[in-house]
Design a protein around this motif. Structure first.
Motif, mmCIF file in Angstrom:
data_model
loop_
_atom_site.group_PDB
_atom_site.id
_atom_site.type_symbol
_atom_site.label_atom_id
_atom_site.label_comp_id
_atom_site.label_asym_id
_atom_site.label_seq_id
_atom_site.Cartn_x
_atom_site.Cartn_y
_atom_site.Cartn_z
ATOM 1 N N GLN A 3 0.899 -1.241 -0.012
ATOM 2 C CA GLN A 3 -0.145 0.107 -0.050
ATOM 3 C C GLN A 3 0.915 1.224 -0.044
ATOM 4 O O GLN A 3 0.509 2.238 -0.741
ATOM 5 C CB GLN A 3 -0.940 0.003 1.267
ATOM 6 C CG GLN A 3 -2.046 -0.919 1.199
ATOM 7 C CD GLN A 3 -3.169 -0.633 2.320
ATOM 8 O OE1 GLN A 3 -2.387 -0.378 3.425
ATOM 9 N NE2 GLN A 3 -4.320 -0.919 2.304
ATOM 10 N N HIS A 36 -1.491 3.839 6.078
ATOM 11 C CA HIS A 36 -2.618 3.181 6.965
ATOM 12 C C HIS A 36 -3.709 3.426 6.023
ATOM 13 O O HIS A 36 -4.509 4.583 6.467
ATOM 14 C CB HIS A 36 -2.477 3.470 8.249
ATOM 15 C CG HIS A 36 -3.715 2.656 9.031
ATOM 16 N ND1 HIS A 36 -3.575 1.219 9.208
ATOM 17 C CD2 HIS A 36 -4.819 3.040 9.367
ATOM 18 C CE1 HIS A 36 -4.742 0.678 9.840
ATOM 19 N NE2 HIS A 36 -5.340 1.879 10.021
ATOM 20 N N LEU A 37 -4.502 2.746 5.375
ATOM 21 C CA LEU A 37 -5.424 2.848 4.597
ATOM 22 C C LEU A 37 -6.638 2.088 5.246
ATOM 23 O O LEU A 37 -6.616 0.827 4.879
ATOM 24 C CB LEU A 37 -5.403 2.728 3.229
ATOM 25 C CG LEU A 37 -4.086 3.424 2.385
ATOM 26 C CD1 LEU A 37 -4.116 2.973 1.159
ATOM 27 C CD2 LEU A 37 -4.390 5.003 2.478
ATOM 28 N N THR A 38 -7.876 2.468 5.526
ATOM 29 C CA THR A 38 -8.899 2.009 5.990
ATOM 30 C C THR A 38 -10.358 2.490 5.580
ATOM 31 O O THR A 38 -10.349 3.694 5.577
ATOM 32 C CB THR A 38 -8.951 2.018 7.616
ATOM 33 O OG1 THR A 38 -7.719 1.322 8.099
ATOM 34 C CG2 THR A 38 -10.093 1.036 8.132
ATOM 35 N N ALA A 39 -10.871 1.825 4.999
ATOM 36 C CA ALA A 39 -12.411 2.521 4.633
ATOM 37 C C ALA A 39 -13.238 2.752 5.688
ATOM 38 O O ALA A 39 -13.374 1.846 6.731
ATOM 39 C CB ALA A 39 -13.191 1.626 3.607
ATOM 40 N N TRP A 40 -13.981 3.929 5.796
ATOM 41 C CA TRP A 40 -14.708 4.311 6.896
ATOM 42 C C TRP A 40 -16.133 4.725 6.256
ATOM 43 O O TRP A 40 -16.566 5.660 6.358
ATOM 44 C CB TRP A 40 -14.112 5.479 7.657
ATOM 45 C CG TRP A 40 -12.885 4.845 8.440
ATOM 46 C CD1 TRP A 40 -11.631 5.068 8.142
ATOM 47 C CD2 TRP A 40 -13.022 4.364 9.717
ATOM 48 N NE1 TRP A 40 -10.827 4.391 9.193
ATOM 49 C CE2 TRP A 40 -11.851 3.984 10.242
ATOM 50 C CE3 TRP A 40 -14.099 3.674 10.440
ATOM 51 C CZ2 TRP A 40 -11.217 3.247 11.244
ATOM 52 C CZ3 TRP A 40 -13.706 3.214 11.733
ATOM 53 C CH2 TRP A 40 -12.478 2.814 12.009
ATOM 54 N N TYR A 50 -16.147 11.406 9.678
ATOM 55 C CA TYR A 50 -14.679 10.903 9.775
ATOM 56 C C TYR A 50 -13.913 12.217 10.194
ATOM 57 O O TYR A 50 -13.379 12.259 11.468
ATOM 58 C CB TYR A 50 -14.077 10.125 9.001
ATOM 59 C CG TYR A 50 -12.846 9.627 9.289
ATOM 60 C CD1 TYR A 50 -12.570 8.715 10.137
ATOM 61 C CD2 TYR A 50 -11.697 10.191 8.560
ATOM 62 C CE1 TYR A 50 -11.134 8.125 10.305
ATOM 63 C CE2 TYR A 50 -10.408 9.894 8.897
ATOM 64 C CZ TYR A 50 -10.264 8.666 9.697
ATOM 65 O OH TYR A 50 -9.110 8.340 10.259
ATOM 66 N N ARG A 80 -9.561 -0.633 17.664
ATOM 67 C CA ARG A 80 -10.658 -0.722 16.442
ATOM 68 C C ARG A 80 -11.341 -1.929 16.001
ATOM 69 O O ARG A 80 -12.600 -2.049 15.964
ATOM 70 C CB ARG A 80 -10.133 -0.228 15.115
ATOM 71 C CG ARG A 80 -9.821 1.322 15.424
ATOM 72 C CD ARG A 80 -9.507 1.974 14.106
ATOM 73 N NE ARG A 80 -9.287 3.416 14.372
ATOM 74 C CZ ARG A 80 -8.378 4.069 13.545
ATOM 75 N NH1 ARG A 80 -7.512 3.431 12.589
ATOM 76 N NH2 ARG A 80 -8.318 5.339 13.674
ATOM 77 N N LYS A 81 -10.336 -3.208 16.070
ATOM 78 C CA LYS A 81 -11.153 -4.448 15.919
ATOM 79 C C LYS A 81 -11.773 -4.928 16.848
ATOM 80 O O LYS A 81 -12.942 -5.451 16.730
ATOM 81 C CB LYS A 81 -9.715 -5.461 15.430
ATOM 82 C CG LYS A 81 -9.278 -4.957 14.043
ATOM 83 C CD LYS A 81 -8.130 -6.055 13.838
ATOM 84 C CE LYS A 81 -7.501 -5.638 12.406
ATOM 85 N NZ LYS A 81 -6.266 -6.439 12.127
#
Length: 186
Positions: A3, A36-40, A50, A80-81
């Motif tokens: 990434q 750090h790519l996370t879909a929100w 967000y 978060r998990k």
């Protein structure tokens, strides 16, 4: 790792395209980036929700700092998990390094209000909202009490759009209210 290479490549391509005269040291493109790519969520509202969490907040609140001594700083964070609170202990130097990454340089602001949203343009913003409102149903004519002769000029726009009392179709745009004496030409 994959990434970060992808992000680095896209940033480099955009910079070459939009800022061809910009000289970026070559070491930047050979250094590993942390991405750090996370879909929100999806859509504009998810993005606003967000980002809104970060606009007026500081990097860490005092309530999250649970320990402070010569050895370092202990603070809590939420995984978060799992959704559980966890504790992290960092040396004082590392804690300050991370904290200072969230401090903006002098002269920069998180939010700038400009144009129509600048505080000096509140009346203009209120008028714009009035113009965007759907036309209101005509109001029954009422007899207004006479204004005192020494009333001051009003510059505050009415809260709702006003309909023309004669044709009942056009919208009146508030400019100001004149005292009776001035309106009569006295």
């Amino acid at each position: 790792m994959r990434q970060s290479r992808k992000v680095r490549g896209k940033v480099r391509a955009l910079l070459r395209q939009r800022c061809p005269d910009l000289v970026v040291p070559d070491v930047i493109w050979h250094t590993d980036w942390i991405a750090h790519l996370t879909a929100w969520g999806q859509g504009e509202q998810a993005v606003l929700d967000y980002l809104a969490r970060y606009v007026f907040r500081v990097a860490i609140t005092n309530a999250r700092i649970t320990g402070l001594d010569d050895g370092g700083v202990t603070f809590t964070w939420r995984d978060r998990k799992s959704g559980q609170r966890r504790a992290c202990r960092l040396s004082s130097e590392e804690f300050m390094r991370r904290f200072l990454q969230h401090v903006l340089p002098r002269g920069l602001h998180k939010i700038r209000y400009f144009g129509l949203w600048h505080p000096t343009h509140r009346e203009d913003a209120a008028r714009m909202l009035q113009l965007q409102a759907p036309p209101a149903a005509p109001l029954p004519e009422t007899v207004m009490p006479p204004e005192p002769a020494d009333a001051e000029v009003t510059t505050t726009p009415p809260i709702e759009p006003r309909i023309c009392p004669h044709c009942h179709q056009g919208r009146l745009i508030f400019i100001r209210t004149l005292p009776r004496r001035q309106a009569m030409g006295a």
